[in-house]
Design a protein around this motif. Structure first.
Motif, PDB file in Angstrom:
ATOM      1  N   LEU A  91      46.171  -9.556  76.656  1.00  0.00           N
ATOM      2  CA  LEU A  91      47.042 -11.027  76.639  1.00  0.00           C
ATOM      3  C   LEU A  91      47.689 -11.196  77.908  1.00  0.00           C
ATOM      4  N   LEU A  92      48.280 -10.028  78.521  1.00  0.00           N
ATOM      5  CA  LEU A  92      49.008 -10.022  79.839  1.00  0.00           C
ATOM      6  C   LEU A  92      47.768 -10.652  80.918  1.00  0.00           C
ATOM      7  N   ALA A  93      46.916  -9.698  80.768  1.00  0.00           N
ATOM      8  CA  ALA A  93      45.714  -9.727  81.972  1.00  0.00           C
ATOM      9  C   ALA A  93      45.149 -11.420  81.638  1.00  0.00           C
ATOM     10  N   GLY A  94      44.767 -11.832  80.615  1.00  0.00           N
ATOM     11  CA  GLY A  94      44.209 -12.903  80.387  1.00  0.00           C
ATOM     12  C   GLY A  94      44.875 -14.116  81.046  1.00  0.00           C
ATOM     13  N   VAL A  95      46.350 -14.010  80.541  1.00  0.00           N
ATOM     14  CA  VAL A  95      47.214 -15.048  81.117  1.00  0.00           C
ATOM     15  C   VAL A  95      47.257 -15.020  82.634  1.00  0.00           C
TER      16      VAL A  95
ATOM     17  N   PRO B 275      33.556 -10.559  82.160  1.00  0.00           N
ATOM     18  CA  PRO B 275      32.885  -9.784  81.349  1.00  0.00           C
ATOM     19  C   PRO B 275      33.603  -8.516  80.974  1.00  0.00           C
ATOM     20  N   TYR B 276      34.563  -8.131  81.799  1.00  0.00           N
ATOM     21  CA  TYR B 276      35.499  -6.897  81.242  1.00  0.00           C
ATOM     22  C   TYR B 276      36.414  -7.233  80.443  1.00  0.00           C
ATOM     23  N   HIS B 277      36.911  -8.577  80.607  1.00  0.00           N
ATOM     24  CA  HIS B 277      37.827  -9.139  79.820  1.00  0.00           C
ATOM     25  C   HIS B 277      37.357  -9.167  78.344  1.00  0.00           C
ATOM     26  N   LYS B 278      36.041  -9.513  78.243  1.00  0.00           N
ATOM     27  CA  LYS B 278      35.534  -9.705  77.060  1.00  0.00           C
ATOM     28  C   LYS B 278      34.986  -8.554  76.187  1.00  0.00           C
TER      29      LYS B 278
ATOM     30  N   MET C  23      36.571  -4.061  72.441  1.00  0.00           N
ATOM     31  CA  MET C  23      36.954  -2.553  72.344  1.00  0.00           C
ATOM     32  C   MET C  23      38.356  -2.630  71.389  1.00  0.00           C
ATOM     33  N   THR C  24      39.435  -3.457  71.914  1.00  0.00           N
ATOM     34  CA  THR C  24      40.596  -3.656  71.128  1.00  0.00           C
ATOM     35  C   THR C  24      40.414  -4.032  69.833  1.00  0.00           C
ATOM     36  N   TYR C  25      39.697  -5.087  69.608  1.00  0.00           N
ATOM     37  CA  TYR C  25      39.426  -5.604  68.210  1.00  0.00           C
ATOM     38  C   TYR C  25      38.909  -4.417  67.226  1.00  0.00           C
ATOM     39  N   ILE C  26      37.969  -3.658  67.703  1.00  0.00           N
ATOM     40  CA  ILE C  26      37.199  -2.768  66.983  1.00  0.00           C
ATOM     41  C   ILE C  26      38.382  -1.599  66.818  1.00  0.00           C
ATOM     42  N   ALA C  27      39.093  -1.228  67.694  1.00  0.00           N
ATOM     43  CA  ALA C  27      40.220  -0.314  67.528  1.00  0.00           C
ATOM     44  C   ALA C  27      41.428  -0.696  66.685  1.00  0.00           C
ATOM     45  N   GLY C  28      41.477  -1.908  66.530  1.00  0.00           N
ATOM     46  CA  GLY C  28      42.314  -2.593  65.596  1.00  0.00           C
ATOM     47  C   GLY C  28      42.030  -2.459  63.931  1.00  0.00           C
TER      48      GLY C  28
ATOM     49  N   LEU D  73      31.296 -13.125  68.074  1.00  0.00           N
ATOM     50  CA  LEU D  73      32.024 -13.187  69.390  1.00  0.00           C
ATOM     51  C   LEU D  73      31.142 -12.692  70.635  1.00  0.00           C
ATOM     52  N   TYR D  74      30.543 -11.590  70.352  1.00  0.00           N
ATOM     53  CA  TYR D  74      30.107 -10.906  71.602  1.00  0.00           C
ATOM     54  C   TYR D  74      28.671 -11.577  71.769  1.00  0.00           C
TER      55      TYR D  74
END
Length: 123
Positions: free
Chosen positions: A26-30, A47-50, A55-60, A106-107
């Motif tokens: 979130l911080l990086a995106g904003v 591309p890195y943000h996506k 990866m964060t979504y999968i970890a969740g 999404l991907y």
């Protein structure tokens, strides 16, 4: 201010890590995509943000599945196959399938550049 956090298992620690990753994403995106107006930087970082977002979504999702499985360990059951364990396992399968579907949608959005996305938003 010092806070002691009691972690009883892997699920607690992975939940904290995922929460931290979501906050960083979130911080990086904003900071990069909202506050910065440099299109070249946005195109290089998109591309890195996506990727890190996925990866964060999968970890969740993995953390949610671990939580379901940890919960089944706390359920005391007399029968070999009690309904509570079956419900938890069905929930894990449904969460995993829905997460795979959402991740694929999404991907597979394509590799649009940030300039193309921002041009489309201005219309």
């Amino acid at each position: 201010l010092f806070i002691i956090i009691r972690m009883d298992g892997w699920t607690d620690g992975s939940g904290l890590v995922v929460t931290g990753l979501v906050g960083l994403q979130l911080l990086a995106g904003v900071c990069v995509f909202y506050l910065n107006s440099n299109i070249d930087l946005k195109e290089r970082l998109l591309p890195y943000h996506k990727l890190f977002g996925l990866m964060t979504y999968i970890a969740g999702i993995v953390t949610v599945c671990m939580g379901f499985q940890e919960k089944t360990g706390f359920i005391k059951c007399e029968a070999a196959h009690c309904i509570e364990h079956v419900v938890a396992n069905v929930c894990v399968v449904l969460v995993t399938l829905s997460a795979a579907l959402v991740g694929a949608i999404l991907y597979s959005g394509g590799s649009e550049s940030y300039a193309a996305i921002s041009d489309r938003r201005e219309l």
